[in-house]
Design a protein around this motif. Structure first.
Motif, short mmCIF file in Angstrom:
data_model
loop_
_atom_site.label_atom_id
_atom_site.label_comp_id
_atom_site.label_asym_id
_atom_site.label_seq_id
_atom_site.Cartn_x
_atom_site.Cartn_y
_atom_site.Cartn_z
N LYS A 176 0.83 -1.20 0.00
CA LYS A 176 0.00 0.00 0.00
C LYS A 176 0.86 1.25 0.00
N ALA A 178 -3.16 -4.54 -12.41
CA ALA A 178 -4.42 -4.62 -11.66
C ALA A 178 -4.18 -5.18 -10.26
N ALA A 179 -3.36 -6.22 -10.16
CA ALA A 179 -3.07 -6.82 -8.86
C ALA A 179 -2.35 -5.83 -7.94
N ALA A 228 -2.51 -2.53 -8.13
CA ALA A 228 -3.50 -1.50 -7.78
C ALA A 228 -4.43 -2.01 -6.67
N LYS A 229 -4.82 -3.26 -6.77
CA LYS A 229 -5.69 -3.86 -5.77
C LYS A 229 -5.03 -3.88 -4.39
N GLU A 230 -3.71 -4.01 -4.37
CA GLU A 230 -2.96 -4.02 -3.12
C GLU A 230 -2.68 -2.61 -2.60
N GLY A 231 -3.12 -1.59 -3.34
CA GLY A 231 -2.94 -0.22 -2.88
C GLY A 231 -1.74 0.50 -3.46
N ILE A 280 -9.34 -1.20 -15.15
CA ILE A 280 -8.76 -1.29 -13.81
C ILE A 280 -9.36 -0.22 -12.90
N ARG A 281 -9.52 0.98 -13.41
CA ARG A 281 -10.11 2.06 -12.61
C ARG A 281 -11.54 1.69 -12.22
N GLU A 293 -12.73 -1.29 -11.74
CA GLU A 293 -12.69 -2.34 -10.73
C GLU A 293 -12.16 -1.83 -9.39
N MET A 294 -11.17 -0.98 -9.42
CA MET A 294 -10.48 -0.55 -8.20
C MET A 294 -10.86 0.85 -7.73
#
Length: 131
Positions: free
Chosen positions: A6, A25-26, A28-31, A51-52, A54-55
């Motif tokens: 993060k 994407a992964a 971004a998902k982790e911060g 990606i935006r 989804e996240m």
């Protein structure tokens, strides 16, 4: 699980499709704050939208041909400037055109080496002062 990613800043080459997009994407998902890079602005814009969506995070991008040293230097510099730091470098480039061995000439092999091996060397060289 806290991966400790993060707030980190990442540059992901070849991130408009395939493995690179999944990695972006992964992260971004982790911060992570992620700079996407690809030679196709159209595909980059599509990846950013997905990606935006989804996240819900901002995703800057830069057009970069991973077989060109100047593009890599400019892209890494843009990422470092955008984030004020660079913590993660993902060396990834789209594969060269396919064909049978007997049909592939020296130009093909030179392009493949530039895009896949030398791009990694060039990325590390450009990113190292910021990592």
């Amino acid at each position: 699980m806290d991966t400790g990613l993060k707030g980190r800043a990442a540059f992901v080459g070849g991130s408009s499709r395939g493995i690179g997009r999944a990695i972006a994407a992964a992260l971004a998902k982790e911060g992570c704050r992620v700079m996407l890079a690809s030679r196709s602005e159209e595909h980059l814009q599509e990846a950013v939208e997905v990606i935006r969506g989804e996240m819900g995070v901002p995703l800057p991008y830069v057009v970069c041909d991973m077989s060109k040293a100047e593009d890599i230097q400019n892209a890494i510099a843009k990422a470092a400037e955008e984030f004020g730091q660079l913590d993660i470098l993902v060396n990834n480039a789209g594969g060269p055109p396919t064909g049978s061995f007997e049909d592939l000439d020296d130009r093909y092999w030179s392009f493949a080496v530039d895009q896949n091996m030398l791009s990694a060397v060039r990325c590390v060289r450009a990113a190292l002062p910021h990592l």
